[in-house]
Write a protein that holds these residues in place. Structure first.
Motif, PDB file in Angstrom:
ATOM      1  N   PHE A  97       0.860  -1.072   0.007  1.00  0.00           N
ATOM      2  CA  PHE A  97       0.076  -0.072   0.172  1.00  0.00           C
ATOM      3  C   PHE A  97       0.972   1.178   0.199  1.00  0.00           C
ATOM      4  O   PHE A  97       0.659   2.244  -0.643  1.00  0.00           O
ATOM      5  CB  PHE A  97      -0.910   0.001   1.336  1.00  0.00           C
ATOM      6  N   THR A  98       2.146   1.432   0.757  1.00  0.00           N
ATOM      7  CA  THR A  98       2.875   2.362   0.809  1.00  0.00           C
ATOM      8  C   THR A  98       3.480   2.394  -0.572  1.00  0.00           C
ATOM      9  O   THR A  98       3.775   3.846  -0.843  1.00  0.00           O
ATOM     10  CB  THR A  98       4.008   2.159   1.763  1.00  0.00           C
ATOM     11  N   ALA A  99       3.977   1.411  -1.244  1.00  0.00           N
ATOM     12  CA  ALA A  99       4.366   1.657  -2.390  1.00  0.00           C
ATOM     13  C   ALA A  99       3.690   2.253  -3.655  1.00  0.00           C
ATOM     14  O   ALA A  99       4.279   3.012  -4.343  1.00  0.00           O
ATOM     15  CB  ALA A  99       5.027   0.214  -2.861  1.00  0.00           C
ATOM     16  N   ILE A 100       2.339   1.792  -3.467  1.00  0.00           N
ATOM     17  CA  ILE A 100       1.294   2.417  -4.456  1.00  0.00           C
ATOM     18  C   ILE A 100       1.140   3.829  -4.197  1.00  0.00           C
ATOM     19  O   ILE A 100       1.385   4.577  -5.011  1.00  0.00           O
ATOM     20  CB  ILE A 100       0.000   1.555  -4.188  1.00  0.00           C
ATOM     21  N   LEU A 101       1.337   4.311  -3.073  1.00  0.00           N
ATOM     22  CA  LEU A 101       1.044   5.775  -2.652  1.00  0.00           C
ATOM     23  C   LEU A 101       2.127   6.426  -3.156  1.00  0.00           C
ATOM     24  O   LEU A 101       2.073   7.640  -3.743  1.00  0.00           O
ATOM     25  CB  LEU A 101       0.958   5.989  -1.238  1.00  0.00           C
TER      26      LEU A 101
END
Length: 379
Positions: A266-270
């Protein structure tokens, strides 16, 4: 004259909105990172506070934090009989639900082997640690309990003598520490209706105090061979011994592995979305000033001047967004249902990541600017 500043002023409103959007995405990324580290800190707090060299648990299990572990209380005396063992402590862990001032609270009940373990490593915000082997408790402040309050679990009345801060399990539930004898009584308690039904139906009631501790915590004498003691215990057959580091790894790479993967993804997508927003914004700004870029090239401006302008705008977007995120995180963190843990290294790491995102995001605009010919100013 700084061309980047002049261009930002020309589109200040759009630039400001983009900074706000980037700041909110970076704040969410920081929050997700802090959330995971907070969960890990809470999950490992019991292991870290125990200060045990070895955890003796039920054979075939990975310990009380990964699955159910029930061992006979005789393991305590067997462990103390080993030559290199300095102290041995009983340990229990169970989930309990109770009412505090009309509010239902679910907590993890930890049994401490008083007087060997008084809970002295539990971080208190008020009160004191255990001074008696019966009817005393230390509760996390999120339970709503205060020093002097009486907590009734089963048929056991507990007086809250200490209030702890950030004393929670990996689920975010508060923890309550009591003596191991109280914990066993609470664990063995059965409602009267259940007892009556068992008697009426003729079912045998099996005592529950013969194999109901979760682990035995061992501290070895200085200079003892840890692996040798571990191998001795493993040969008993009914139990195995894990070091504190092994218990940590079981928890981190077992129960928390999937959670970590979800948060990292999720952090990588953001962060990817942040890079895309920066790239699209700079590309749009570059398209709007193609005529000016052609004019700069016509009067002899070098490519590095144009590249520098776009890079400065990109870094300004990232820097302002990151500053907004870093300022807002401490403000909003008290409203999160879980504790956020962020260190200076986390902020520095995100600063480097944002800088790289800004450079990558500027490449699209730079590529388009380099395709502009000086003669286009005449078109």
């Amino acid at each position: 004259m700084n061309l980047a500043i002049k261009d930002i002023r020309a589109g200040l409103f759009r630039f400001t909105l983009t900074c706000v959007g980037i700041g909110l995405m970076l704040m969410t990324s920081l929050a997700m990172t802090g959330l995971y580290q907070g969960i890990v800190a809470d999950a490992l707090s019991i292991i870290d506070h125990a200060h045990a060299d070895l955890w003796v648990i039920e054979a075939g299990t990975e310990g009380p934090f990964a699955e159910s572990s029930l061992i006979d209380r005789s393991v305590l005396s067997r462990s103390l009989a080993l030559q290199d063992v300095a102290t041995a402590r009983q340990f229990t862990l169970q989930s309990e639900r109770f009412s505090v001032h009309g509010k239902t609270v679910r907590a993890s009940l930890v049994g401490l082997d008083y007087p060997t373990d008084t809970g002295s490593t539990i971080p208190l915000s008020a009160g004191r640690h255990l001074r008696a082997g019966r009817n005393e408790a230390i509760a996390d402040q999120s339970t709503g309990l205060h020093t002097g309050d009486t907590l009734r679990l089963g048929t056991t009345d507990l007086t809250v003598v200490g209030v702890a801060k950030n004393y929670q399990d990996y689920n975010g539930n508060p923890m309550v520490a009591v003596s191991v004898n109280d914990a066993l009584d609470i664990q063995a308690h059965r409602p009267e209706e259940s007892v009556y039904i068992s008697r009426d139906t003729g079912r045998v009631q099996v005592p529950s105090k013969t194999a109901n501790i979760a682990a035995v915590l061992l501290t070895l004498v200085p200079g003892a061979n840890l692996q040798q003691v571990q191998q001795q215990i493993n040969r008993w057959g009914d139990v195995i011994a894990l070091t504190s580091e092994q218990e940590r790894e079981v928890f981190l790479y077992g129960r928390l592995e999937r959670l970590r993967g979800q948060i990292v993804l999720f952090t990588a997508i953001l962060l990817v979305v942040t890079a895309v927003v920066i790239a699209v914004t700079l590309y749009t700004m570059t398209l709007e000033k193609l005529h000016e870029i052609a004019l700069l090239k016509l009067i002899g401006a070098r490519n590095r001047v144009i590249i520098s302008m776009i890079l400065q705008q990109s870094i300004a977007l990232g820097a302002l967004g990151y500053t907004m995120a870093a300022v807002l995180i401490p403000v909003v963190s008290p409203f999160f249902p879980r504790r956020l843990v962020l260190t200076l290294n986390d902020y520095l790491l995100f600063a480097v990541i944002v800088l790289l995102l800004c450079i990558v995001g500027a490449l699209l605009g730079i590529r388009r600017a380099m395709q502009v010919e000086a003669r286009e100013v005449l078109s």
